[in-house]
Write a protein that holds these residues in place. Structure first.
Motif, mmCIF file in Angstrom:
data_model
loop_
_atom_site.group_PDB
_atom_site.id
_atom_site.type_symbol
_atom_site.label_atom_id
_atom_site.label_comp_id
_atom_site.label_asym_id
_atom_site.label_seq_id
_atom_site.Cartn_x
_atom_site.Cartn_y
_atom_site.Cartn_z
ATOM 1 N N ARG A 126 0.873 -1.170 0.000
ATOM 2 C CA ARG A 126 0.000 0.000 0.000
ATOM 3 C C ARG A 126 0.911 1.222 0.000
ATOM 4 N N TYR A 127 0.899 1.931 -1.098
ATOM 5 C CA TYR A 127 1.858 3.012 -1.312
ATOM 6 C C TYR A 127 1.150 4.328 -1.588
ATOM 7 N N SER A 128 1.908 5.404 -1.433
ATOM 8 C CA SER A 128 1.375 6.730 -1.739
ATOM 9 C C SER A 128 2.492 7.742 -1.649
ATOM 10 N N ALA A 129 2.137 8.973 -1.965
ATOM 11 C CA ALA A 129 3.034 10.098 -1.720
ATOM 12 C C ALA A 129 3.021 10.376 -0.218
ATOM 13 N N MET A 130 3.857 11.308 0.204
ATOM 14 C CA MET A 130 3.910 11.703 1.615
ATOM 15 C C MET A 130 2.533 12.184 2.085
ATOM 16 N N ASN A 131 2.277 12.001 3.349
ATOM 17 C CA ASN A 131 1.105 12.578 4.025
ATOM 18 C C ASN A 131 -0.246 12.045 3.563
ATOM 19 N N ALA A 132 -0.295 10.796 3.141
ATOM 20 C CA ALA A 132 -1.561 10.224 2.686
ATOM 21 C C ALA A 132 -2.234 9.357 3.743
ATOM 22 N N GLY A 133 -1.593 9.177 4.895
ATOM 23 C CA GLY A 133 -2.210 8.388 5.953
ATOM 24 C C GLY A 133 -1.770 6.940 6.010
ATOM 25 N N LYS A 134 -0.589 6.640 5.489
ATOM 26 C CA LYS A 134 -0.111 5.260 5.500
ATOM 27 C C LYS A 134 0.038 4.718 6.920
ATOM 28 N N SER A 135 0.671 5.483 7.795
ATOM 29 C CA SER A 135 0.867 5.022 9.178
ATOM 30 C C SER A 135 -0.467 4.908 9.913
ATOM 31 N N THR A 136 -1.376 5.824 9.657
ATOM 32 C CA THR A 136 -2.706 5.757 10.257
ATOM 33 C C THR A 136 -3.408 4.472 9.820
ATOM 34 N N HIS A 176 7.709 -11.899 0.888
ATOM 35 C CA HIS A 176 6.894 -12.597 -0.113
ATOM 36 C C HIS A 176 6.844 -14.086 0.210
ATOM 37 N N GLN A 177 7.995 -14.634 0.565
ATOM 38 C CA GLN A 177 8.064 -16.055 0.934
ATOM 39 C C GLN A 177 7.262 -16.320 2.206
ATOM 40 N N LEU A 178 7.314 -15.410 3.155
ATOM 41 C CA LEU A 178 6.545 -15.552 4.394
ATOM 42 C C LEU A 178 5.057 -15.693 4.080
ATOM 43 N N ALA A 179 4.575 -14.889 3.149
ATOM 44 C CA ALA A 179 3.164 -14.968 2.762
ATOM 45 C C ALA A 179 2.877 -16.233 1.953
ATOM 46 N N GLN A 180 3.696 -16.498 0.957
ATOM 47 C CA GLN A 180 3.412 -17.592 0.026
ATOM 48 C C GLN A 180 3.645 -18.976 0.609
ATOM 49 N N VAL A 181 4.695 -19.145 1.401
ATOM 50 C CA VAL A 181 5.059 -20.471 1.902
ATOM 51 C C VAL A 181 4.553 -20.714 3.322
ATOM 52 N N LYS A 182 4.661 -19.699 4.164
ATOM 53 C CA LYS A 182 4.273 -19.879 5.566
ATOM 54 C C LYS A 182 2.846 -19.424 5.852
ATOM 55 N N GLY A 183 2.183 -18.818 4.868
ATOM 56 C CA GLY A 183 0.783 -18.463 5.008
ATOM 57 C C GLY A 183 0.496 -17.283 5.927
ATOM 58 N N VAL A 184 1.462 -16.388 6.097
ATOM 59 C CA VAL A 184 1.272 -15.217 6.950
ATOM 60 C C VAL A 184 1.051 -13.994 6.066
ATOM 61 N N PRO A 185 -0.113 -13.355 6.135
ATOM 62 C CA PRO A 185 -0.314 -12.133 5.358
ATOM 63 C C PRO A 185 0.687 -11.059 5.795
ATOM 64 N N VAL A 186 1.231 -10.342 4.818
ATOM 65 C CA VAL A 186 2.177 -9.259 5.078
ATOM 66 C C VAL A 186 1.669 -8.020 4.352
ATOM 67 N N ILE A 187 1.479 -6.938 5.111
ATOM 68 C CA ILE A 187 1.005 -5.683 4.519
ATOM 69 C C ILE A 187 2.088 -4.631 4.732
ATOM 70 N N CYS A 188 2.637 -4.140 3.629
ATOM 71 C CA CYS A 188 3.706 -3.145 3.649
ATOM 72 C C CYS A 188 3.152 -1.791 3.220
ATOM 73 N N TYR A 189 3.571 -0.759 3.927
ATOM 74 C CA TYR A 189 3.160 0.616 3.639
ATOM 75 C C TYR A 189 4.411 1.442 3.369
#
Length: 183
Positions: free
Chosen positions: A7-17, A95-108
């Motif tokens: 989940r990406y954006s320019a600065m100040n779009a509320g990623k941390s929120t 990516h491997q954590l999600a694909q092989v170990k089944g743990v969702p990973v959400i990066c901002y």
């Protein structure tokens, strides 16, 4: 099936929120989440995810030596703030954590720097993420902001410098493509 999300954006779009809200939602359901932020981001203190709206939370930090495959216990989800600072190898681990170990990973994180160049972590996230989402923000002209502009202490635009210079509203502005090139 678990996925790697970017989940990406320019600065100040509320990623941390947004990250803090996702963590809250999981935890409200009794789920365990693991949150990370970049060790080099010391704007609000090392190991702090802080929203400009006020909420703040102490989290684990990652640096160049972090091995996500070795470090992650059994959790419902992994959330990563300031993901542009990940290395290519770390993105592959997530990516491997999600694909092989089944743990969702959400990066901002940011997609590009103040010169319009991709951050290495972002480039690999754009290539490997199973799900991409742009968080919207607006430029001072009213159009959708997709770029970042670095400014000096007097508010004047900087067009050269190191790719990484930690700062918030005092150092960066979001901009649309037109304002990025003409401003």
């Amino acid at each position: 099936m678990a996925k790697l999300y970017f989940r990406y954006s320019a600065m100040n779009a509320g990623k941390s929120t947004a990250l803090l809200q996702v963590a809250h939602n999981y935890e409200e359901q009794g789920q365990t989440v693991l949150l990370y932020t970049a060790a080099i981001d010391s704007r609000y203190g090392v190991g702090q995810v802080t929203s400009r709206l006020g909420p703040q939370r102490e989290v684990a930090v990652f640096d160049a030596a972090t091995d996500f495959l070795a470090a992650i216990p059994k959790v419902a989800c992994v959330l990563v703030d300031e993901a542009q600072f990940l290395s290519a190898a770390q993105v592959r681990q997530l990516h491997q954590l999600a694909q092989v170990k089944g743990v969702p990973v959400i990066c901002y994180g940011l997609r590009s720097d103040f010169m319009g160049e991709p951050f290495p972590g972002s480039a690999y996230l754009l290539a490997l993420a199973d799900d991409l989402e742009e968080l919207k923000n607006i430029c001072s002209c009213g159009k959708k902001a997709t770029m970042n502009i670095r400014v000096d202490a007097d508010g004047k635009r900087l067009r050269q410098g190191e790719q990484i210079s930690i700062g918030g509203n005092e150092r960066y502005r979001q901009a649309c493509g037109r304002c990025f090139y003409t401003g």
